[in-house]
Scaffold this motif. Structure first.
Motif, PDB file in Angstrom:
ATOM      1  N   ARG A   1       1.010  -1.364   0.129  1.00 56.18           N
ATOM      2  CA  ARG A   1      -0.013  -0.073  -0.004  1.00 56.18           C
ATOM      3  C   ARG A   1       0.879   1.234  -0.051  1.00 56.18           C
ATOM      4  O   ARG A   1       0.664   2.298  -0.650  1.00 56.18           O
ATOM      5  CB  ARG A   1      -0.914   0.066   1.251  1.00 56.18           C
ATOM      6  N   ALA A   2       1.992   1.279   0.843  1.00 55.75           N
ATOM      7  CA  ALA A   2       2.934   2.384   0.831  1.00 55.75           C
ATOM      8  C   ALA A   2       3.503   2.695  -0.679  1.00 55.75           C
ATOM      9  O   ALA A   2       3.628   3.747  -1.130  1.00 55.75           O
ATOM     10  CB  ALA A   2       3.862   2.296   1.958  1.00 55.75           C
ATOM     11  N   THR A   3       3.839   1.574  -1.143  1.00 60.69           N
ATOM     12  CA  THR A   3       4.623   2.027  -2.581  1.00 60.69           C
ATOM     13  C   THR A   3       3.645   2.258  -3.639  1.00 60.69           C
ATOM     14  O   THR A   3       3.715   3.297  -4.291  1.00 60.69           O
ATOM     15  CB  THR A   3       5.136   0.483  -3.155  1.00 60.69           C
ATOM     16  N   ARG A   4       2.393   1.677  -3.525  1.00 58.17           N
ATOM     17  CA  ARG A   4       1.335   2.184  -4.283  1.00 58.17           C
ATOM     18  C   ARG A   4       0.686   3.791  -4.021  1.00 58.17           C
ATOM     19  O   ARG A   4       0.682   4.301  -5.097  1.00 58.17           O
ATOM     20  CB  ARG A   4      -0.186   1.196  -4.203  1.00 58.17           C
ATOM     21  N   LEU A   5       0.907   4.214  -3.059  1.00 57.03           N
ATOM     22  CA  LEU A   5       0.578   5.537  -2.550  1.00 57.03           C
ATOM     23  C   LEU A   5       1.711   6.239  -3.117  1.00 57.03           C
ATOM     24  O   LEU A   5       1.358   7.385  -3.632  1.00 57.03           O
ATOM     25  CB  LEU A   5       0.253   5.674  -1.084  1.00 57.03           C
ATOM     26  N   ALA A   6       2.849   6.004  -2.938  1.00 57.17           N
ATOM     27  CA  ALA A   6       4.056   6.863  -3.179  1.00 57.17           C
ATOM     28  C   ALA A   6       4.126   7.011  -4.717  1.00 57.17           C
ATOM     29  O   ALA A   6       4.587   8.060  -5.207  1.00 57.17           O
ATOM     30  CB  ALA A   6       5.486   5.998  -2.905  1.00 57.17           C
TER      31      ALA A   6
ATOM     32  N   ASP B   1       9.626   7.176 -15.892  1.00 52.85           N
ATOM     33  CA  ASP B   1      11.085   6.986 -15.407  1.00 52.85           C
ATOM     34  C   ASP B   1      10.988   8.223 -14.258  1.00 52.85           C
ATOM     35  O   ASP B   1      11.663   7.926 -13.025  1.00 52.85           O
ATOM     36  CB  ASP B   1      11.971   7.445 -16.237  1.00 52.85           C
ATOM     37  N   GLU B   2      10.580   9.607 -14.353  1.00 52.57           N
ATOM     38  CA  GLU B   2      10.227  10.251 -13.497  1.00 52.57           C
ATOM     39  C   GLU B   2       9.812  10.038 -12.243  1.00 52.57           C
ATOM     40  O   GLU B   2      10.024  10.265 -10.985  1.00 52.57           O
ATOM     41  CB  GLU B   2       9.930  11.784 -14.180  1.00 52.57           C
ATOM     42  N   VAL B   3       8.590   9.405 -12.634  1.00 48.43           N
ATOM     43  CA  VAL B   3       7.649   9.060 -11.369  1.00 48.43           C
ATOM     44  C   VAL B   3       8.452   7.812 -10.493  1.00 48.43           C
ATOM     45  O   VAL B   3       8.248   7.718  -9.495  1.00 48.43           O
ATOM     46  CB  VAL B   3       6.254   8.250 -11.797  1.00 48.43           C
ATOM     47  N   SER B   4       9.230   7.058 -11.199  1.00 49.05           N
ATOM     48  CA  SER B   4       9.877   5.991 -10.444  1.00 49.05           C
ATOM     49  C   SER B   4      10.943   6.726  -9.633  1.00 49.05           C
ATOM     50  O   SER B   4      11.091   6.211  -8.638  1.00 49.05           O
ATOM     51  CB  SER B   4      10.246   4.924 -11.504  1.00 49.05           C
ATOM     52  N   ARG B   5      11.676   7.407 -10.290  1.00 52.98           N
ATOM     53  CA  ARG B   5      12.791   8.227  -9.482  1.00 52.98           C
ATOM     54  C   ARG B   5      12.147   8.637  -8.254  1.00 52.98           C
ATOM     55  O   ARG B   5      12.885   8.526  -7.253  1.00 52.98           O
ATOM     56  CB  ARG B   5      13.229   9.110 -10.573  1.00 52.98           C
ATOM     57  N   ARG B   6      11.143   9.536  -8.570  1.00 52.26           N
ATOM     58  CA  ARG B   6      10.697  10.162  -7.154  1.00 52.26           C
ATOM     59  C   ARG B   6       9.935   9.148  -6.091  1.00 52.26           C
ATOM     60  O   ARG B   6      10.057   9.631  -4.947  1.00 52.26           O
ATOM     61  CB  ARG B   6       9.382  11.197  -7.572  1.00 52.26           C
TER      62      ARG B   6
ATOM     63  N   PHE C   1       0.693  -0.207 -11.722  1.00 56.52           N
ATOM     64  CA  PHE C   1      -0.135   0.352 -12.689  1.00 56.52           C
ATOM     65  C   PHE C   1       0.402   0.077 -14.109  1.00 56.52           C
ATOM     66  O   PHE C   1       1.526   0.272 -14.344  1.00 56.52           O
ATOM     67  CB  PHE C   1       0.019   2.094 -12.245  1.00 56.52           C
ATOM     68  N   PRO C   2      -0.645   0.285 -14.939  1.00 56.80           N
ATOM     69  CA  PRO C   2      -0.514   0.088 -16.493  1.00 56.80           C
ATOM     70  C   PRO C   2       0.324   1.063 -17.077  1.00 56.80           C
ATOM     71  O   PRO C   2       0.712   0.869 -18.308  1.00 56.80           O
ATOM     72  CB  PRO C   2      -1.684  -0.754 -16.976  1.00 56.80           C
ATOM     73  N   SER C   3      -0.197   2.281 -16.694  1.00 54.95           N
ATOM     74  CA  SER C   3       0.540   3.476 -17.497  1.00 54.95           C
ATOM     75  C   SER C   3       0.483   4.718 -16.376  1.00 54.95           C
ATOM     76  O   SER C   3       0.166   4.615 -15.236  1.00 54.95           O
ATOM     77  CB  SER C   3      -0.710   3.907 -18.537  1.00 54.95           C
ATOM     78  N   LYS C   4       1.248   5.642 -16.875  1.00 57.69           N
ATOM     79  CA  LYS C   4       1.233   7.004 -15.960  1.00 57.69           C
ATOM     80  C   LYS C   4      -0.179   7.370 -15.604  1.00 57.69           C
ATOM     81  O   LYS C   4      -0.411   7.935 -14.634  1.00 57.69           O
ATOM     82  CB  LYS C   4       2.066   7.827 -16.796  1.00 57.69           C
ATOM     83  N   GLU C   5      -1.061   7.431 -16.862  1.00 60.73           N
ATOM     84  CA  GLU C   5      -2.314   8.018 -16.709  1.00 60.73           C
ATOM     85  C   GLU C   5      -3.149   7.418 -15.494  1.00 60.73           C
ATOM     86  O   GLU C   5      -3.791   7.721 -14.745  1.00 60.73           O
ATOM     87  CB  GLU C   5      -3.097   7.810 -17.893  1.00 60.73           C
ATOM     88  N   GLN C   6      -2.957   6.109 -15.483  1.00 64.32           N
ATOM     89  CA  GLN C   6      -3.638   5.460 -14.417  1.00 64.32           C
ATOM     90  C   GLN C   6      -3.041   5.626 -12.956  1.00 64.32           C
ATOM     91  O   GLN C   6      -3.910   5.637 -12.083  1.00 64.32           O
ATOM     92  CB  GLN C   6      -3.800   3.815 -14.541  1.00 64.32           C
ATOM     93  N   ALA C   7      -1.809   5.883 -12.989  1.00 71.76           N
ATOM     94  CA  ALA C   7      -1.323   6.184 -11.567  1.00 71.76           C
ATOM     95  C   ALA C   7      -1.804   7.429 -11.200  1.00 71.76           C
ATOM     96  O   ALA C   7      -1.943   7.649 -10.076  1.00 71.76           O
ATOM     97  CB  ALA C   7       0.299   6.391 -11.772  1.00 71.76           C
ATOM     98  N   ILE C   8      -2.280   8.539 -11.969  1.00 73.41           N
ATOM     99  CA  ILE C   8      -2.568   9.462 -11.872  1.00 73.41           C
ATOM    100  C   ILE C   8      -4.071   9.475 -11.404  1.00 73.41           C
ATOM    101  O   ILE C   8      -4.456  10.222 -10.283  1.00 73.41           O
ATOM    102  CB  ILE C   8      -2.674  10.943 -12.935  1.00 73.41           C
TER     103      ILE C   8
ATOM    104  N   GLU D   1      -7.166   4.466   0.447  1.00 69.70           N
ATOM    105  CA  GLU D   1      -7.841   5.573   1.358  1.00 69.70           C
ATOM    106  C   GLU D   1      -6.795   6.664   2.019  1.00 69.70           C
ATOM    107  O   GLU D   1      -6.521   6.579   3.221  1.00 69.70           O
ATOM    108  CB  GLU D   1      -8.384   4.735   2.683  1.00 69.70           C
ATOM    109  N   GLU D   2      -6.570   7.428   1.015  1.00 71.46           N
ATOM    110  CA  GLU D   2      -5.498   8.476   1.316  1.00 71.46           C
ATOM    111  C   GLU D   2      -6.243   9.746   1.109  1.00 71.46           C
ATOM    112  O   GLU D   2      -6.208  10.182  -0.180  1.00 71.46           O
ATOM    113  CB  GLU D   2      -4.291   8.184   0.618  1.00 71.46           C
ATOM    114  N   ARG D   3      -6.731  10.675   1.924  1.00 70.94           N
ATOM    115  CA  ARG D   3      -7.343  11.662   1.817  1.00 70.94           C
ATOM    116  C   ARG D   3      -6.285  12.897   1.131  1.00 70.94           C
ATOM    117  O   ARG D   3      -6.824  13.422   0.521  1.00 70.94           O
ATOM    118  CB  ARG D   3      -7.828  12.417   3.149  1.00 70.94           C
ATOM    119  N   GLY D   4      -4.995  12.442   1.490  1.00 76.25           N
ATOM    120  CA  GLY D   4      -4.242  13.674   0.966  1.00 76.25           C
ATOM    121  C   GLY D   4      -4.010  13.656  -0.506  1.00 76.25           C
ATOM    122  O   GLY D   4      -3.502  14.721  -1.020  1.00 76.25           O
ATOM    123  N   LEU D   5      -4.690  12.727  -1.306  1.00 74.20           N
ATOM    124  CA  LEU D   5      -4.520  12.639  -2.781  1.00 74.20           C
ATOM    125  C   LEU D   5      -5.752  13.375  -3.339  1.00 74.20           C
ATOM    126  O   LEU D   5      -5.598  13.630  -4.520  1.00 74.20           O
ATOM    127  CB  LEU D   5      -4.178  11.335  -3.299  1.00 74.20           C
ATOM    128  N   ILE D   6      -6.621  13.511  -2.416  1.00 71.44           N
ATOM    129  CA  ILE D   6      -8.021  13.819  -3.185  1.00 71.44           C
ATOM    130  C   ILE D   6      -7.911  15.290  -3.764  1.00 71.44           C
ATOM    131  O   ILE D   6      -8.255  15.591  -4.911  1.00 71.44           O
ATOM    132  CB  ILE D   6      -9.250  13.812  -2.357  1.00 71.44           C
TER     133      ILE D   6
END
Length: 218
Positions: free
Chosen positions: A14-19, A39-44, A56-63, A105-110
């Protein structure tokens, strides 16, 4: 009804998915959607691109993050068979509780996600399309429940293999009411200062819905 404390492996997952989601949203807010790369998302997020694609299958789905999904266990069949309580709306609420447990369930992302979606209508359209897919899946399950009820009651006109228009209409109405309760719970849960678990908030919304319906029928 709060789930049991997850194990170490699940907490790490869950922590990795959230990060990953946080990193993708931050890049989009800071530099625009075009700047969001795996690459940039993975680095961060301090992971490898290969690990990114495990989540995630794509950067869009991660967003976009997670959408509700129907449970992959026996919960659907219990619902179709008339359970767990025998009341359609109450049982639909129980099924959606199982669906909501899969959400991050992370309110900070909303707030950040809403900003990105407002700035990128194409992503908002994708979110709406995925929710429509979930609605269609949920309606199919409700139709199965209503057809089962019709079979038990001996109503051959609605218990055949083809879903009659009247049954489909009722199933669509029940589905939309259930999703409205889910949205209500989400809004209440995302309010600043709320300390209630999302699944508990969803149960409360369905309890309130049942009370309102009961009063209207008296």
């Amino acid at each position: 009804m709060t789930d049991a404390e997850p194990g170490l492996r699940e907490r790490k997952r869950r922590a990795t998915r959230l990060a990953i989601q946080q990193a993708a949203l931050h890049v989009a807010l800071e530099h625009g959607l075009a700047a969001v790369t795996v690459d940039e998302v993975s680095r961060r997020a301090d992971i490898s691109p290969r690990t990114f694609f495990n989540y995630f299958p794509s950067k869009e789905q991660a967003i976009l993050g997670d959408d509700p999904t129907l449970p992959q266990g026996e919960e659907v069949e219990v619902f179709v068979a008339g359970g767990p309580s025998g009341d359609l709306l109450s049982d639909l609420g129980a099924l959606l509780v199982h669906s909501a447990r899969e959400l991050v369930e992370e309110r900070g992302l909303i707030g950040e996600r809403q900003q990105v979606l407002r700035a990128n209508p194409e992503l908002f359209s994708r979110r709406m399309a995925s929710m429509q897919e979930f609605q269609a899946e949920l309606q199919t399950v409700v139709e199965r429940r209503l057809q089962r009820d019709a079979t038990l009651s001996g109503d051959e006109a609605t218990a055949d293999a083809d879903v009659p228009p009247a049954l489909r209409r009722r199933a669509r109405l029940a589905t939309l009411v259930g999703l409205a309760a889910l949205r209500h719970a989400w809004w209440e849960w995302s309010e600043p200062g709320s300390a209630v678990h999302l699944t508990d908030e969803l149960e409360r919304s369905f309890d309130d819905l049942g009370a309102l319906v009961s009063r209207s029928l008296v």
